[in-house]
Design a protein around this motif. Structure first.
Motif, PDB file in Angstrom:
ATOM      1  N   ALA A   1       3.986  -3.050 -17.520  1.00  0.00           N
ATOM      2  CA  ALA A   1       3.363  -4.254 -16.966  1.00  0.00           C
ATOM      3  C   ALA A   1       2.130  -4.590 -17.799  1.00  0.00           C
ATOM      4  N   LEU A   2       1.944  -5.872 -18.042  1.00  0.00           N
ATOM      5  CA  LEU A   2       0.829  -6.341 -18.865  1.00  0.00           C
ATOM      6  C   LEU A   2       0.067  -7.412 -18.099  1.00  0.00           C
TER       7      LEU A   2
ATOM      8  N   ALA B   1      -8.571  -3.965 -13.056  1.00  0.00           N
ATOM      9  CA  ALA B   1      -8.545  -2.517 -13.279  1.00  0.00           C
ATOM     10  C   ALA B   1      -9.035  -1.767 -12.044  1.00  0.00           C
ATOM     11  N   GLU B   2     -10.055  -2.289 -11.400  1.00  0.00           N
ATOM     12  CA  GLU B   2     -10.601  -1.662 -10.195  1.00  0.00           C
ATOM     13  C   GLU B   2      -9.538  -1.572  -9.100  1.00  0.00           C
ATOM     14  N   GLN B   3      -8.786  -2.641  -8.916  1.00  0.00           N
ATOM     15  CA  GLN B   3      -7.733  -2.664  -7.895  1.00  0.00           C
ATOM     16  C   GLN B   3      -6.607  -1.690  -8.247  1.00  0.00           C
ATOM     17  N   LEU B   4      -6.265  -1.612  -9.509  1.00  0.00           N
ATOM     18  CA  LEU B   4      -5.214  -0.697  -9.944  1.00  0.00           C
ATOM     19  C   LEU B   4      -5.634   0.755  -9.769  1.00  0.00           C
TER      20      LEU B   4
ATOM     21  N   TYR C   1       1.464 -10.666 -16.222  1.00  0.00           N
ATOM     22  CA  TYR C   1       0.593 -11.283 -15.226  1.00  0.00           C
ATOM     23  C   TYR C   1      -0.597 -11.914 -15.949  1.00  0.00           C
ATOM     24  N   LEU C   2      -1.090 -13.012 -15.411  1.00  0.00           N
ATOM     25  CA  LEU C   2      -2.183 -13.746 -16.039  1.00  0.00           C
ATOM     26  C   LEU C   2      -3.314 -13.917 -15.038  1.00  0.00           C
TER      27      LEU C   2
ATOM     28  N   LEU D   1       1.139  -7.054  -9.166  1.00  0.00           N
ATOM     29  CA  LEU D   1       1.733  -6.007 -10.004  1.00  0.00           C
ATOM     30  C   LEU D   1       2.113  -4.798  -9.150  1.00  0.00           C
ATOM     31  N   LEU D   2       1.208  -4.387  -8.292  1.00  0.00           N
ATOM     32  CA  LEU D   2       1.473  -3.219  -7.444  1.00  0.00           C
ATOM     33  C   LEU D   2       2.651  -3.475  -6.513  1.00  0.00           C
ATOM     34  N   ALA D   3       2.674  -4.658  -5.893  1.00  0.00           N
ATOM     35  CA  ALA D   3       3.777  -4.990  -4.989  1.00  0.00           C
ATOM     36  C   ALA D   3       5.109  -5.012  -5.737  1.00  0.00           C
ATOM     37  N   ASP D   4       5.103  -5.544  -6.963  1.00  0.00           N
ATOM     38  CA  ASP D   4       6.331  -5.635  -7.747  1.00  0.00           C
ATOM     39  C   ASP D   4       6.845  -4.260  -8.179  1.00  0.00           C
ATOM     40  N   HIS D   5       5.953  -3.253  -8.174  1.00  0.00           N
ATOM     41  CA  HIS D   5       6.345  -1.896  -8.552  1.00  0.00           C
ATOM     42  C   HIS D   5       6.464  -0.976  -7.348  1.00  0.00           C
ATOM     43  N   GLY D   6       6.571  -1.575  -6.157  1.00  0.00           N
ATOM     44  CA  GLY D   6       6.866  -0.798  -4.964  1.00  0.00           C
ATOM     45  C   GLY D   6       5.688  -0.179  -4.261  1.00  0.00           C
ATOM     46  N   TYR D   7       4.473  -0.524  -4.654  1.00  0.00           N
ATOM     47  CA  TYR D   7       3.283  -0.001  -3.973  1.00  0.00           C
ATOM     48  C   TYR D   7       2.996  -0.848  -2.737  1.00  0.00           C
ATOM     49  N   GLN D   8       2.442  -0.220  -1.732  1.00  0.00           N
ATOM     50  CA  GLN D   8       2.071  -0.949  -0.529  1.00  0.00           C
ATOM     51  C   GLN D   8       0.735  -1.646  -0.760  1.00  0.00           C
ATOM     52  N   VAL D   9       0.681  -2.941  -0.451  1.00  0.00           N
ATOM     53  CA  VAL D   9      -0.554  -3.702  -0.633  1.00  0.00           C
ATOM     54  C   VAL D   9      -0.921  -4.401   0.666  1.00  0.00           C
TER      55      VAL D   9
END
Length: 458
Positions: free
Chosen positions: A110-111, A19-22, A301-302, A326-334
């Motif tokens: 996303a879960l 959650a912190e990373q999101l 994701y697990l 999750l972020l990378a899969d949704h187009g966010y830069q990581v």
């Protein structure tokens, strides 16, 4: 770009770090927590009116526990935190939850499942008597209620948690009658090269054992449990076992805490249709998941002990990695460099995990030695003899078929505490490899629900 709807299940080390990373990427995830407060099992918070220090409550893990709690407190207003909420099913892109007898469905794009783990248990004759607890339950009693499970407690099983919980009881002033470990010293010596992958953690474990011995607590290795004696009216009265030399011995006690490592909570992953793999070393099933946290199902994701048991710090890393994936899969830069660095740390931790499995092996041979009148499934009172009968007389060589014929695993725990030992009994009786017995399929509800639950309509 539309913001994805993200749900994180679990507010332990993996869930909080996820959650912190999101949140740092600008998302506001829904954080589902079955507990009353954050921290999970390992960093379970004490009730608000308790005042024990972090050092007293968490010992060597005090710094990590406080850091996680502090991180969550900073996140609290930036996430949709839902405490005392059970995630009991998922289907059609919706997570089914219940709180205060009110059911609801939460849609997601996303879960992230950070469901944690529970004790892995091997039955012993008499373990159904009142006063027999899992190691995790004994730890909950100490952390949540500041009480011991008995006046004179025996700790029995194997693995790091055995010594951690026993040392926590010692520090709290409880009377410990003995610590009985089924693993042998030669197992631990052979695993030492792998255990040295994490020397500080190894040193902590040795410190726990030394403290117990210095306090005069009998710490015995290579034992074989025989029976927990007691009665239906008075509960536990003692533990009988064979020591490393084969001599039959008895320790008087009024409570027993048992555990043989951990087993992942995989029911939600199963309902999500994630693929599973059998781990030959650990002799149990795990969901298939990459080190980056991706399952076999897109959008699921697990992370943490529910996927790969690496300990609390490994769970924190896994939560971060799942969020980055999750972020990378949704187009966010990581930060790919940071992700690669964490993956490297996880690989090192996995070497230590393999060492623990080697040092403290799951005692599958005990399942074959269970007497026919020993109860395997405590919820349904199914004995080892009944389970062997459905194998030998009815041809049930697969876990779910044996469940249908005998009701093993149909009770309140839904096979959490009897499923893996029951599979060992089936495998031995049928003379087949344990992996061919399979695993009990996850079904909704993953935990019992009251018939008074009502669903809120959108």
């Amino acid at each position: 770009m539309a913001e994805p709807r993200v749900i994180v299940v679990g507010a332990g080390p993996a869930g909080v770090r996820c959650a912190e990373q999101l949140v740092s990427a600008g998302l506001r995830p829904v954080l589902i927590d079955e507990g009353r407060r954050d921290g999970g099992q390992i960093y379970r918070r004490q009730p608000a009116n308790f005042t024990r220090s972090y050092a007293t409550l968490y010992g060597t893990e005090a710094g990590r526990a406080e850091a996680l709690h502090t991180s969550f407190d900073r996140l609290r207003d930036k996430v949709d935190y839902r405490s005392e909420t059970l995630a009991w099913n998922l289907a059609g892109g919706e997570l089914h939850v219940v709180k205060d007898q009110r059911a609801a469905r939460i849609p997601y794009d996303a879960l992230v499942i950070c469901s944690g783990a529970t004790d892995r248990l091997m039955p012993v004759k008499g373990w159904h008597y009142a006063g027999t607890y899992s190691l995790g339950a004994a730890q909950i009693a100490l952390k949540s209620q500041a009480c011991s499970i008995g006046r004179r407690v025996v700790f029995m099983g194997t693995g790091p948690l055995l010594y951690l919980v026993a040392s926590q009881y010692l520090k709290a002033g409880a009377s410990i009658a003995g610590v009985l470990d089924t693993s042998r010293l030669r197992h631990q010596a052979a695993a030492m090269p792998k255990l040295l992958a994490r020397p500080a953690l190894l040193a902590n474990g040795l410190k726990f054992i030394r403290a117990l011995k210095n306090a005069g607590v009998p710490v015995l290795s290579g034992i074989e449990p025989v029976e927990i004696s007691g009665s239906a009216d008075d509960g536990v009265s003692g533990v009988s076992f064979r020591d490393a030399g084969g001599a039959l011995r008895t320790i008087e006690c009024d409570a027993v805490a048992m555990g043989y490592h951990l087993r992942p909570e995989t029911q939600l992953a199963d309902l999500a249709r994630c693929a599973f793999r059998f781990d030959q070393q650990a002799r149990q099933w795990f969901p298939e998941v990459s080190l980056e946290g991706r399952s076999s199902v897109p959008g699921v994701y697990l992370a943490g002990d529910g996927a790969r048991i690496l300990g609390a710090d490994g769970a924190e890393n896994a939560g971060r990695l799942a969020a980055l994936s999750l972020l990378a899969d949704h187009g966010y830069q990581v930060d790919e460099t940071a992700a690669a660095r964490i993956v490297g740390i996880q690989q090192k931790m996995d070497r230590f995990r393999v060492g623990l499995v080697q040092a403290f092996p799951w005692p599958q041979q005990l399942a074959a030695k269970l007497p026919d009148d020993a109860i395997v499934c405590r919820c349904e009172s199914i004995t080892a003899g009944e389970l062997r009968r459905v194998v030998c007389d009815m041809g049930a060589q697969e876990a779910n078929r044996a469940k249908a014929f005998s009701r093993v695993g149909m009770g309140r725990c839904q096979g959490r505490y009897c499923g893996q030992a029951g599979a060992e009994v089936i495998a031995h009786a049928a003379g087949v490899p344990i992996e061919s017995v399979g695993r009990l399929r996850g079904q909704a509800p993953v935990k019992p629900l009251s018939i008074t639950v009502r669903e809120d309509k959108a």
